[in-house]
Design a protein around this motif. Structure first.
Motif, PDB file in Angstrom:
ATOM      1  N   SER A 372       0.748  -1.075  -0.039  1.00  0.00           N
ATOM      2  CA  SER A 372      -0.013   0.085   0.019  1.00  0.00           C
ATOM      3  C   SER A 372       0.912   1.124  -0.049  1.00  0.00           C
ATOM      4  O   SER A 372       0.365   2.368   0.686  1.00  0.00           O
ATOM      5  CB  SER A 372      -0.882   0.148   1.324  1.00  0.00           C
ATOM      6  OG  SER A 372      -1.775  -1.331   1.108  1.00  0.00           O
ATOM      7  N   HIS A 373       1.873   1.401  -0.876  1.00  0.00           N
ATOM      8  CA  HIS A 373       2.797   2.416  -0.953  1.00  0.00           C
ATOM      9  C   HIS A 373       2.176   3.345  -1.838  1.00  0.00           C
ATOM     10  O   HIS A 373       1.370   3.039  -2.823  1.00  0.00           O
ATOM     11  CB  HIS A 373       4.148   2.002  -1.315  1.00  0.00           C
ATOM     12  CG  HIS A 373       5.046   1.304  -0.192  1.00  0.00           C
ATOM     13  ND1 HIS A 373       5.100   1.784   0.991  1.00  0.00           N
ATOM     14  CD2 HIS A 373       5.673   0.068  -0.208  1.00  0.00           C
ATOM     15  CE1 HIS A 373       5.841   1.148   1.904  1.00  0.00           C
ATOM     16  NE2 HIS A 373       6.231   0.072   1.203  1.00  0.00           N
ATOM     17  N   GLY A 374       2.640   4.459  -1.913  1.00  0.00           N
ATOM     18  CA  GLY A 374       2.217   5.481  -2.726  1.00  0.00           C
ATOM     19  C   GLY A 374       2.929   5.218  -4.181  1.00  0.00           C
ATOM     20  O   GLY A 374       4.124   4.500  -4.149  1.00  0.00           O
ATOM     21  N   ARG A 375       2.718   6.266  -5.134  1.00  0.00           N
ATOM     22  CA  ARG A 375       3.326   6.068  -6.610  1.00  0.00           C
ATOM     23  C   ARG A 375       5.114   6.511  -6.298  1.00  0.00           C
ATOM     24  O   ARG A 375       5.828   5.777  -6.884  1.00  0.00           O
ATOM     25  CB  ARG A 375       2.662   7.053  -7.527  1.00  0.00           C
ATOM     26  CG  ARG A 375       1.377   6.664  -7.790  1.00  0.00           C
ATOM     27  CD  ARG A 375       0.892   7.576  -8.824  1.00  0.00           C
ATOM     28  NE  ARG A 375      -0.645   7.040  -9.301  1.00  0.00           N
ATOM     29  CZ  ARG A 375      -1.678   7.497  -8.844  1.00  0.00           C
ATOM     30  NH1 ARG A 375      -1.632   8.112  -7.883  1.00  0.00           N
ATOM     31  NH2 ARG A 375      -2.889   7.074  -9.396  1.00  0.00           N
ATOM     32  N   PHE A 376       5.321   7.588  -5.589  1.00  0.00           N
ATOM     33  CA  PHE A 376       6.547   8.016  -5.963  1.00  0.00           C
ATOM     34  C   PHE A 376       7.463   7.098  -4.876  1.00  0.00           C
ATOM     35  O   PHE A 376       8.545   6.535  -5.167  1.00  0.00           O
ATOM     36  CB  PHE A 376       6.690   9.293  -5.215  1.00  0.00           C
ATOM     37  CG  PHE A 376       8.140   9.699  -4.764  1.00  0.00           C
ATOM     38  CD1 PHE A 376       9.011  10.186  -6.106  1.00  0.00           C
ATOM     39  CD2 PHE A 376       8.849   9.843  -3.647  1.00  0.00           C
ATOM     40  CE1 PHE A 376      10.276  10.478  -5.881  1.00  0.00           C
ATOM     41  CE2 PHE A 376      10.218  10.263  -3.350  1.00  0.00           C
ATOM     42  CZ  PHE A 376      11.085  10.696  -4.350  1.00  0.00           C
ATOM     43  N   THR A 377       7.033   6.721  -3.624  1.00  0.00           N
ATOM     44  CA  THR A 377       7.558   5.663  -2.780  1.00  0.00           C
ATOM     45  C   THR A 377       7.691   4.257  -3.531  1.00  0.00           C
ATOM     46  O   THR A 377       8.788   3.600  -3.228  1.00  0.00           O
ATOM     47  CB  THR A 377       6.764   5.662  -1.408  1.00  0.00           C
ATOM     48  OG1 THR A 377       5.657   5.253  -1.501  1.00  0.00           O
ATOM     49  CG2 THR A 377       6.996   7.107  -0.699  1.00  0.00           C
ATOM     50  N   SER A 378       7.185   4.000  -4.337  1.00  0.00           N
ATOM     51  CA  SER A 378       7.066   2.506  -4.874  1.00  0.00           C
ATOM     52  C   SER A 378       7.933   2.772  -5.692  1.00  0.00           C
ATOM     53  O   SER A 378       8.956   1.735  -5.817  1.00  0.00           O
ATOM     54  CB  SER A 378       5.440   2.217  -5.322  1.00  0.00           C
ATOM     55  OG  SER A 378       4.750   1.886  -4.429  1.00  0.00           O
ATOM     56  N   LEU A 379       8.285   3.933  -6.700  1.00  0.00           N
ATOM     57  CA  LEU A 379       8.981   3.871  -7.770  1.00  0.00           C
ATOM     58  C   LEU A 379      10.425   3.874  -6.836  1.00  0.00           C
ATOM     59  O   LEU A 379      11.424   3.288  -7.595  1.00  0.00           O
ATOM     60  CB  LEU A 379       8.789   4.868  -8.597  1.00  0.00           C
ATOM     61  CG  LEU A 379       7.848   5.366  -9.572  1.00  0.00           C
ATOM     62  CD1 LEU A 379       7.597   6.399 -10.219  1.00  0.00           C
ATOM     63  CD2 LEU A 379       7.932   4.098 -10.778  1.00  0.00           C
ATOM     64  N   LEU A 380      10.620   4.773  -5.874  1.00  0.00           N
ATOM     65  CA  LEU A 380      11.972   4.922  -5.331  1.00  0.00           C
ATOM     66  C   LEU A 380      12.270   3.471  -4.837  1.00  0.00           C
ATOM     67  O   LEU A 380      13.662   3.045  -4.874  1.00  0.00           O
ATOM     68  CB  LEU A 380      11.862   5.698  -4.162  1.00  0.00           C
ATOM     69  CG  LEU A 380      12.946   6.034  -3.182  1.00  0.00           C
ATOM     70  CD1 LEU A 380      14.043   6.521  -4.183  1.00  0.00           C
ATOM     71  CD2 LEU A 380      12.827   6.784  -2.015  1.00  0.00           C
TER      72      LEU A 380
END
Length: 408
Positions: A372-380
């Protein structure tokens, strides 16, 4: 336990995840009654294992299926295959969402929806068996032509002219005569090999290949065991920086190897000789043998990376990260196997870019769905995992190579 059917709850609780569905489906198969001298010790409707009265196709006390197994042998073979690969329908309910809906079956499995899917470890084993069978036993896809390239006379003349110029430049640079002779000898051997026609008699080809192997082994021994050779031979085989000429313009850097203990260097040379004599077959066989083990050890390492990236979040356990790792690696094995097959009909670079793009998109969606991460944290996190795991995989491949050499 809650619920209106305590017997069903007991069955689910007392059976391994996923095995209940196999047992029930197996019991539903239509079997012909066959006489057997081996009769059950209990009457019909009573478990023959623990003597508990049955209320369904599976004993709610010990979990044994109510089946006598007195049926044709091919039915038993089907059960064996089902036990190995989950062919009773669960495999086909698992693979499509595994490949097309990243994180869906992982989230479902961790949430308790398990009987409809193949168990994570069994799924990983199925994917890895297919992958290594395809890559090693079937020798991959598109091995290329076995016909060697033959240089035309103009190319040979141009190379010989370049060799003469190179020898003059080496002499002008003060390179010792012995070393110049060794370089010229290896270069001429490469040109002679390139001029050989492809239709030479097998005996001549074998003699030429053996001569090349002997030259490579001699250079290795001179560089790694200078104690056994005169100084001038050692200088001819290896320069100051330690590269060994192994033919066809290829060199092997031995920096640091000459500092190993003598017995270690002797063992290394002996194993290298066996690898060269076999044409690399012994090395390939050992790498095939140990590659599945190496990948198996990468599973908990990847789970540790996931745990380290989520140490601050409560409610996640190492078991959860290990299930994510098992599903992700099973996806990778299926993906690489499929793209390798597709490489026969599409350009290789398209298959490579498709694999990289699909796997990174999968990992991104997996973080979004399971964690359940956000878009930016998932990409990171995808970027960090790519870098760190690539480093770990490189060390794993290096360790695999070292083990394969020492076991050859």
């Amino acid at each position: 336990m809650t619920g209106s059917d305590p017997i069903s709850d007991a069955v689910v609780a007392g059976s391994a995840a996923g095995e209940l569905g196999d047992a029930i489906n197996a019991s539903k198969r239509k079997k012909r009654d066959r006489y057997s001298v081996f009769e059950a010790p209990t009457p019909a409707g009573v478990c023959s294992n623990c003597s508990t009265k049955l209320s369904g196709p599976v004993c709610h006390s010990c979990g044994q299926t109510a089946d006598t197994y007195h049926r044709p042998i091919w039915d038993l073979l089907t059960d064996i295959l089902d036990g190995l690969f989950g062919l009773e329908g669960r495999l086909w309910r698992t693979i499509p969402p595994l490949m097309l809906k990243p994180g869906k079956i992982t989230q479902n499995y961790l949430s308790g929806v398990r009987a409809r899917y193949v168990m994570p470890f069994r799924l990983y084993l199925t994917a890895s068996v297919l992958f290594f069978l395809f890559v090693f036993a079937l020798d991959g896809i598109g091995g290329g032509s076995d016909t060697p390239d033959v240089m035309d006379p103009e190319e040979v003349a141009a190379i010989e002219a370049d060799l003469s110029d190179m020898e003059a430049q080496l002499a002008a640079a003060g390179v010792p005569e012995e070393q110049r002779a060794s370089i010229a000898r290896m270069a001429e051997a490469g040109v002679e090999q390139a001029q050989l026609p492809p239709d030479l008699p097998p005996e001549v080809q074998a003699m030429q290949e053996q001569a090349n192997r002997d030259e490579i082994k001699r250079n290795f021994r001179q560089a790694l065991l200078p104690e056994d050779y005169p100084p001038e031979d050692v200088a001819a085989a290896a320069g100051e920086d330690g590269p060994i000429a192994v033919g066809d313009g290829v060199t092997v850097d031995t920096n640091g190897l000459d500092e190993l203990p003598l017995e270690v260097r002797r063992a290394l040379v002996d194993r290298t000789d066996r690898i060269i004599d076999s044409g690399g077959a012994t090395l390939a066989a050992e790498m095939q043998r140990w590659a599945p083990t190496m990948m198996f050890f990468m599973l908990p390492l990847y789970a540790l990376l996931l745990a380290g990236m989520h140490f601050y979040k409560k409610g996640y356990f190492f078991y959860d990260h290990l299930v994510v790792s098992l599903h992700f690696h099973a996806f990778l094995f299926f993906l690489i196997t499929g793209l390798s097959l597709a490489a026969n009909i599409i350009p290789g670079w398209i298959a490579v870019f498709a694999g990289l793009g699909w796997s990174n998109w999968y990992l991104y969606r997996l973080h979004r769905t399971v964690y359940s991460h956000g878009r930016f944290t998932s990409l990171l996190r995808v970027a960090i995992l790519d870098i760190v795991y690539s480093i770990l995989l490189s060390f794993g491949m290096l360790g695999l190579f070292i083990v394969a050499v020492m076991m050859s």
